[in-house]
Design a protein around this motif. Structure first.
Motif, short mmCIF file in Angstrom:
data_model
loop_
_atom_site.label_atom_id
_atom_site.label_comp_id
_atom_site.label_asym_id
_atom_site.label_seq_id
_atom_site.Cartn_x
_atom_site.Cartn_y
_atom_site.Cartn_z
N VAL A 110 0.83 -1.21 0.00
CA VAL A 110 0.00 0.00 0.00
C VAL A 110 0.86 1.26 0.00
N PHE A 111 2.02 1.19 0.67
CA PHE A 111 2.88 2.37 0.76
C PHE A 111 3.75 2.55 -0.48
N LEU A 112 4.44 1.49 -0.90
CA LEU A 112 5.45 1.63 -1.95
C LEU A 112 4.87 1.73 -3.36
N LEU A 113 3.77 1.05 -3.63
CA LEU A 113 3.21 1.11 -4.99
C LEU A 113 2.86 2.54 -5.41
N PRO A 114 2.00 3.24 -4.68
CA PRO A 114 1.70 4.62 -5.10
C PRO A 114 2.90 5.56 -4.99
N VAL A 253 8.91 -3.78 -5.59
CA VAL A 253 8.72 -4.39 -4.27
C VAL A 253 7.25 -4.34 -3.87
N GLY A 254 6.60 -3.20 -4.12
CA GLY A 254 5.19 -3.07 -3.78
C GLY A 254 4.33 -4.07 -4.52
N ALA A 255 4.60 -4.24 -5.82
CA ALA A 255 3.82 -5.19 -6.62
C ALA A 255 4.07 -6.62 -6.16
N LEU A 256 5.33 -6.94 -5.80
CA LEU A 256 5.65 -8.28 -5.34
C LEU A 256 4.88 -8.62 -4.07
N TYR A 257 4.88 -7.70 -3.12
CA TYR A 257 4.19 -7.95 -1.86
C TYR A 257 2.68 -7.94 -2.05
N ALA A 258 2.18 -7.11 -2.97
CA ALA A 258 0.74 -7.10 -3.24
C ALA A 258 0.31 -8.45 -3.80
N ALA A 259 1.10 -9.00 -4.71
CA ALA A 259 0.78 -10.30 -5.28
C ALA A 259 0.80 -11.40 -4.24
#
Length: 263
Positions: A110-114, A253-259
């Motif tokens: 939630v933090f790193l993606l945007p 990193v954000g996309a990896l953790y979101a997945a």
């Protein structure tokens, strides 16, 4: 933990640090999913193992930045003094309140993606009105407050904090060449104090609290070499390219953790 895993950890630490050191990120945030998914390090031991990686890997890039005089200045002091108390608080929270990585992965996504998308957009489409020299960056008190929060996050999940500090400070107008060494210095100091805190908590606690020493040292030795090489590369890379790299790392990193959170 056998020697094959040690060599794999060394290689992972080396290549991650080469890519991340030029933008002030130790690489621990990328090493965390490797430790969880590839090496099956249990929680919460994965946190101090990541911190141990930072302790061993950090001097490589810092030595190079010190030789160039980049480790002097108020930004380094603010980040270090802010992150140190935060990491102790974060370690205590991690051991006694947050047993697993699921919440962390969701929050990081939630933090790193945007943040990464915003930094990429800001770099490709800069504002029409250029900033004056006195406007760049957030106020000193805001920097210190951010460092405390990042220290707590680093203490909970062992990601050092450069991956969080870098995009925020660079996105607010600070040059990468100034942010990178300060963020790495804060990451190193935070990791030393954090690893020591976990070692003390392990003496009186139960479960997997202490770091996996062999894996942490193997990854850290790779990061030591890779960090030095990455810091040497930084002066030859344009600031715009470094900003884009930092933004893409944050998005990755954000996309990896979101997945992983959704799956």
């Amino acid at each position: 933990m056998d020697w094959g895993a040690g060599l794999a950890g060394f290689a992972a630490g080396l290549w991650i640090a080469v890519v991340t050191a030029p933008v002030g990120v130790s690489g621990a945030v990328f090493l965390l999913p490797v430790q969880l998914s590839v090496f099956a390090v249990p929680s919460p031991a994965v946190t101090p193992t990541n911190l141990l990686y930072n302790v061993v890997a950090g001097p490589g890039a810092l030595l190079r930045y010190r030789r160039s005089g980049a480790l002097h200045g108020p930004l380094v002091r603010r980040l270090v003094l802010g992150t140190l108390p935060g990491v102790v608080i974060g370690a205590v929270i991690r051991v006694f309140a947050i047993p697993g990585p699921a919440v962390f992965k969701a929050l990081v996504a939630v933090f790193l993606l945007p943040l990464g998308l915003w930094l990429i957009t800001r770099t490709l489409l800069p504002p029409r009105r250029p900033r004056r020299s006195g406007e760049a960056g957030p106020p000193p008190r805001a920097v210190t407050g951010l460092a405390v929060i990042v220290g707590i996050v680093g203490g909970i999940y062992g990601i050092g904090g450069g991956s969080l500090l870098g995009p925020v400070l660079v996105g607010r107008g600070m040059p990468v060449a100034k942010v990178a060494p300060a963020a790495l210095a804060a990451t190193f100091a935070t990791s030393v104090v954090g690893a020591a805190t976990y070692a003390l908590l392990a003496l009186g606690g139960s479960g997997s609290i202490a770091p996996h020493w062999f894996l942490g040292l193997a990854c850290g030795l790779g990061g030591l070499i890779g960090g030095y090489l990455g810091a040497r590369l930084q002066p030859y890379l344009p600031d715009k390219a470094l900003r884009l790299l930092l933004g893409m790392l944050a998005v990755g990193v954000g996309a990896l953790y979101a997945a992983e959170t959704v799956s």
